[in-house]
Design a protein around this motif. Structure first.
Motif, PDB file in Angstrom:
ATOM      1  N   LYS A 103     -88.012  22.172  74.529  1.00 38.65           N
ATOM      2  CA  LYS A 103     -89.263  23.388  74.095  1.00 38.65           C
ATOM      3  C   LYS A 103     -90.705  22.176  74.893  1.00 38.65           C
ATOM      4  CE  LYS A 103     -86.857  25.925  70.554  1.00 38.65           C
ATOM      5  NZ  LYS A 103     -86.768  27.280  71.503  1.00 38.65           N
ATOM      6  N   ALA A 118     -98.401  29.699  71.392  1.00 45.54           N
ATOM      7  CA  ALA A 118     -99.290  28.993  70.187  1.00 45.54           C
ATOM      8  C   ALA A 118     -99.341  27.432  69.516  1.00 45.54           C
ATOM      9  CB  ALA A 118     -97.773  29.459  68.962  1.00 45.54           C
ATOM     10  N   ILE A 155     -89.067  29.873  60.605  1.00 47.17           N
ATOM     11  CA  ILE A 155     -90.623  30.119  59.808  1.00 47.17           C
ATOM     12  C   ILE A 155     -90.550  30.011  57.962  1.00 47.17           C
ATOM     13  CG2 ILE A 155     -92.182  31.842  59.230  1.00 47.17           C
ATOM     14  CD1 ILE A 155     -90.440  33.289  61.878  1.00 47.17           C
ATOM     15  N   GLU A 185     -95.223  24.575  65.086  1.00 46.15           N
ATOM     16  CA  GLU A 185     -96.168  25.511  65.840  1.00 46.15           C
ATOM     17  C   GLU A 185     -96.416  26.496  64.722  1.00 46.15           C
ATOM     18  OE1 GLU A 185     -93.994  26.880  69.782  1.00 46.15           O
ATOM     19  OE2 GLU A 185     -93.862  28.180  68.664  1.00 46.15           O
ATOM     20  N   ASP A 186     -97.660  26.307  65.249  1.00 43.41           N
ATOM     21  CA  ASP A 186     -98.885  27.534  64.140  1.00 43.41           C
ATOM     22  C   ASP A 186     -97.801  29.423  64.300  1.00 43.41           C
ATOM     23  OD1 ASP A 186    -100.393  25.633  64.065  1.00 43.41           O
ATOM     24  OD2 ASP A 186    -102.034  27.072  66.397  1.00 43.41           O
ATOM     25  N   PHE A 187     -97.944  30.056  63.460  1.00 40.50           N
ATOM     26  CA  PHE A 187     -97.117  31.479  62.353  1.00 40.50           C
ATOM     27  C   PHE A 187     -98.398  32.111  63.651  1.00 40.50           C
ATOM     28  CE2 PHE A 187     -96.327  35.057  60.802  1.00 40.50           C
ATOM     29  CZ  PHE A 187     -95.002  35.260  60.785  1.00 40.50           C
ATOM     30  N   LEU A 188     -97.520  32.751  64.488  1.00 34.87           N
ATOM     31  CA  LEU A 188     -98.625  33.792  65.423  1.00 34.87           C
ATOM     32  C   LEU A 188     -98.095  35.437  64.323  1.00 34.87           C
ATOM     33  CD1 LEU A 188     -97.733  32.350  68.989  1.00 34.87           C
ATOM     34  CD2 LEU A 188     -99.844  32.120  67.389  1.00 34.87           C
ATOM     35  N   GLU A 192     -93.510  41.615  68.594  1.00 33.28           N
ATOM     36  CA  GLU A 192     -93.250  40.797  70.115  1.00 33.28           C
ATOM     37  C   GLU A 192     -92.221  41.316  71.537  1.00 33.28           C
ATOM     38  OE1 GLU A 192     -90.904  38.106  67.345  1.00 33.28           O
ATOM     39  OE2 GLU A 192     -89.327  37.084  69.677  1.00 33.28           O
ATOM     40  N   LYS A 214     -84.350  41.090  66.597  1.00 38.86           N
ATOM     41  CA  LYS A 214     -84.292  39.716  65.568  1.00 38.86           C
ATOM     42  C   LYS A 214     -83.597  39.312  64.549  1.00 38.86           C
ATOM     43  CE  LYS A 214     -85.101  37.081  69.335  1.00 38.86           C
ATOM     44  NZ  LYS A 214     -86.118  35.792  70.152  1.00 38.86           N
ATOM     45  N   ASN A 224     -82.821  35.459  61.004  1.00 39.96           N
ATOM     46  CA  ASN A 224     -82.876  35.252  62.751  1.00 39.96           C
ATOM     47  C   ASN A 224     -81.350  35.574  62.995  1.00 39.96           C
ATOM     48  OD1 ASN A 224     -85.371  35.680  63.091  1.00 39.96           O
ATOM     49  ND2 ASN A 224     -85.684  34.139  63.910  1.00 39.96           N
ATOM     50  N   MET A 273     -95.663  37.021  72.249  1.00 39.88           N
ATOM     51  CA  MET A 273     -96.235  37.501  70.659  1.00 39.88           C
ATOM     52  C   MET A 273     -98.204  38.029  71.078  1.00 39.88           C
ATOM     53  SD  MET A 273     -95.540  38.205  67.604  1.00 39.88           S
ATOM     54  CE  MET A 273     -94.229  36.673  66.590  1.00 39.88           C
ATOM     55  N   LEU A 282     -93.835  32.579  72.660  1.00 38.29           N
ATOM     56  CA  LEU A 282     -93.242  31.893  71.886  1.00 38.29           C
ATOM     57  C   LEU A 282     -92.028  31.065  72.498  1.00 38.29           C
ATOM     58  CD1 LEU A 282     -92.575  35.475  69.197  1.00 38.29           C
ATOM     59  CD2 LEU A 282     -94.539  33.136  69.391  1.00 38.29           C
ATOM     60  N   GLU A 283     -91.344  31.805  73.456  1.00 39.33           N
ATOM     61  CA  GLU A 283     -90.630  30.573  74.509  1.00 39.33           C
ATOM     62  C   GLU A 283     -89.985  31.620  75.396  1.00 39.33           C
ATOM     63  OE1 GLU A 283     -86.344  31.047  72.771  1.00 39.33           O
ATOM     64  OE2 GLU A 283     -86.107  33.499  72.803  1.00 39.33           O
TER      65      GLU A 283
HETATM   66  P1  AMP Z   1     -87.036  31.402  69.955  1.00 40.96           P
HETATM   67  O1  AMP Z   1     -86.022  30.793  69.847  1.00 40.96           O
HETATM   68  O2  AMP Z   1     -88.457  30.187  69.563  1.00 40.96           O
HETATM   69  O3  AMP Z   1     -87.411  32.648  70.279  1.00 40.96           O
HETATM   70  O4  AMP Z   1     -87.843  31.937  67.946  1.00 40.96           O
HETATM   71  C1  AMP Z   1     -86.470  33.232  67.650  1.00 40.96           C
HETATM   72  C2  AMP Z   1     -88.021  33.684  66.649  1.00 40.96           C
HETATM   73  O5  AMP Z   1     -88.747  33.204  65.132  1.00 40.96           O
HETATM   74  C3  AMP Z   1     -88.713  34.431  67.938  1.00 40.96           C
HETATM   75  O6  AMP Z   1     -88.083  35.902  68.644  1.00 40.96           O
HETATM   76  C4  AMP Z   1     -89.524  34.889  66.938  1.00 40.96           C
HETATM   77  O7  AMP Z   1     -89.373  36.013  66.461  1.00 40.96           O
HETATM   78  C5  AMP Z   1     -89.756  34.416  65.714  1.00 40.96           C
HETATM   79  N1  AMP Z   1     -90.592  32.829  65.857  1.00 40.96           N
HETATM   80  C6  AMP Z   1     -90.727  32.273  66.570  1.00 40.96           C
HETATM   81  N2  AMP Z   1     -91.900  31.137  66.761  1.00 40.96           N
HETATM   82  C7  AMP Z   1     -92.830  31.570  66.129  1.00 40.96           C
HETATM   83  C8  AMP Z   1     -94.339  31.554  66.442  1.00 40.96           C
HETATM   84  N3  AMP Z   1     -94.734  30.782  66.547  1.00 40.96           N
HETATM   85  N4  AMP Z   1     -94.790  32.682  65.314  1.00 40.96           N
HETATM   86  C9  AMP Z   1     -94.505  33.904  64.702  1.00 40.96           C
HETATM   87  N5  AMP Z   1     -92.989  34.240  65.111  1.00 40.96           N
HETATM   88  C10 AMP Z   1     -92.203  33.297  65.522  1.00 40.96           C
END
Ligand code: AMP
Ligand code: GLY
Length: 424
Positions: A103, A118, A155, A185-188, A192, A214, A224, A273, A282-283
């Motif tokens: 990441k 984010a 989260i 990381e900031d919560f967005l 999605e 998810k 998740n 997002m 986000l990823e």
């Molecule tokens: P990731 O493995 O990074 O995709 O994170 C798994 C899940 O967490 C994502 O699919 C989002 O639903 C949630 N998530 C990850 N990062 C954030 C973020 N910065 N703000 C809000 N939700 C997030």
């Protein structure tokens, strides 16, 4: 042509099912594959983590094309290994796979190339991370730097939850070396979407947009998971926004990787997002999504072998892909308890039904014993259907789900709820 698919989940089953339709493909193998994939691909008893074993098999069997499903072999460098041995393989190199494998690397690329994501900070020690967490806004998102099989994201709603997550990753080392660095990381807030594209490093072929679900519970509640269901297209996302995602996220990322000297060849999947300030990444994933692929393959009107082969040859501009205008819906049937501990070995009934041409059942965690099917994992089956619109595709998919049963079967009954809301 002889084709090898690496992996054993419903995503790999969907890829194999699609490859099998190609007139170019004369022999199809899956390593390790599964009983459920036997109808389309011959299983090969080699684990996806045994890179040398896979390369030896590909050489001995004279495999013409290897397609990698999961991220781990890519991050471990399977593409580099195959290339060194002059074996044709579809996917990004080890270095390019860092987009998913680290990441830290992904955030670096995004900030250097102006790709929206984010706000974040990376920590290598618990003390400064906890110091930051004392004064930040909540909720806040904590992520292990490396691969953690989808479990490395928390989260946190309170300082206590955040502290526990830091402790788990950095002190208890729940994710091993993947948690050596922790990203805060900031919560967005927003909706999605899963944005997939195939690139040969220069040409880019955007795939149809999909949306995953998810969290394990209806209305996006609970823990998740790897993904509980998808649909495509998304009625709530207009063409202009799709172009914006392609331009600002996909094209920018492929360009960035070229500038960085790590050209990206393969499937790029950005989880985005849709925020009030526009789409934010986000990823990244460097492979097809699961269960996105199940819906995407149902809609793809192209010869998948030709698409993947052209990507390796840098000739993606020579293939044409159309999308079935109908809607695809995929419902994941999981074992009760998933994503936490769950029991296996329950008999699955209803797989013998003739489901019709617009329905496909892709196997993930199943096993066949003496002619009967049994559960054998967290995500057990993906039931996918094509319909005239979202309502119709959902009705068909859930009607098929109703015919299948196993003890403690768990699935979400609201797949596509955001799309339905937009249509009303
Ligand atoms: P990731 O493995 O990074 O995709 O994170 C798994 C899940 O967490 C994502 O699919 C989002 O639903 C949630 N998530 C990850 N990062 C954030 C973020 N910065 N703000 C809000 N939700 C997030
Ligand atoms: N469905 C999300 C993923 O494949 O990572």
């Amino acid at each position: 042509m002889k084709v090898l698919v690496i992996g054993s989940g419903a995503r790999e089953h969907a890829l194999a099912w699609k490859l099998k339709q190609s007139p170019h493909v004369t022999e199809l193998y899956a390593a390790p594959g599964s009983d459920g994939m036997c109808s389309v691909a011959t299983p090969v008893n080699i684990k996806a983590s045994d890179l040398n074993g896979l390369a030896t098999f590909a050489r001995d069997k004279k495999i013409d094309l290897t397609v990698v499903g999961p991220e781990d072999p890519l991050v471990e460098g399977i593409v580099d290994l195959f290339q060194k041995k002059h074996l044709r393989i579809y996917g990004p190199t080890r270095k390019a796979s860092r987009l998913e494998g680290s990441k830290n690397f992904a955030k670096d690329i995004m900030s250097r190339h102006g790709i929206q994501t984010a706000g974040h900070k990376m920590y290598e020690q618990p003390a400064p991370a906890l110091e930051y967490l004392k004064n930040c806004d909540y909720p806040v998102v904590l992520k292990a730097d490396g691969l953690a099989a989808g479990k490395g994201v928390t989260i946190a709603r309170t300082y206590e939850e955040a502290e526990a997550a830091v402790h788990e990753a950095m002190v208890d080392k729940r994710f091993g070396s993947a948690g050596r660095q922790v990203l805060i990381e900031d919560f967005l807030v927003g909706e999605e979407v899963s944005v997939h594209a195939i690139s040969d490093g220069h040409n880019i072929l955007p795939l149809c947009l999909a949306q995953d679900h998810k969290p394990v519970g209806e209305g996006d509640t609970g823990e998740n998971t790897g993904g509980m269901g998808t649909y495509s297209p998304l009625p709530q996302i207009n063409t202009e926004t799709i172009h914006q995602l392609e331009r600002d996220v996909i094209v920018q990322t492929i360009h960035a990787m070229n500038v960085e000297g790590e050209p990206f060849k393969g499937t790029l999947f950005a989880g985005c997002m849709m925020t009030k300030q526009g789409p934010k990444v986000l990823e990244y994933n460097v492979r097809f999504g699961d269960p996105e692929t199940q819906s995407i393959m149902l809609r793809m009107q192209a010869d998948l072998y030709e698409v993947l082969s052209a990507t390796i040859d840098g000739e993606l501009d020579k293939v044409e892909v159309n999308w079935d205008p109908r809607t695809a819906v995929t419902i994941v049937l999981a074992s009760g308890g998933y994503p936490r501990s769950h029991e296996k070995g329950y008999k699955i009934k209803g797989l013998e039904w003739e489901l019709g041409p617009d329905i496909q059942v892709f196997h993930a965690g199943t096993k066949k014993v003496d002619g009967d099917w049994y559960t054998n994992g967290g995500r057990v089956l993906s039931v996918s259907a094509l319909g005239a619109d979202l309502e119709d595709a959902r009705a068909k998919a859930y009607a098929a789900v109703d015919k299948i049963h196993f003890d403690k079967m768990l699935y979400r009954k609201d797949i596509g709820f955001r799309g339905l809301k937009a249509r009303r």
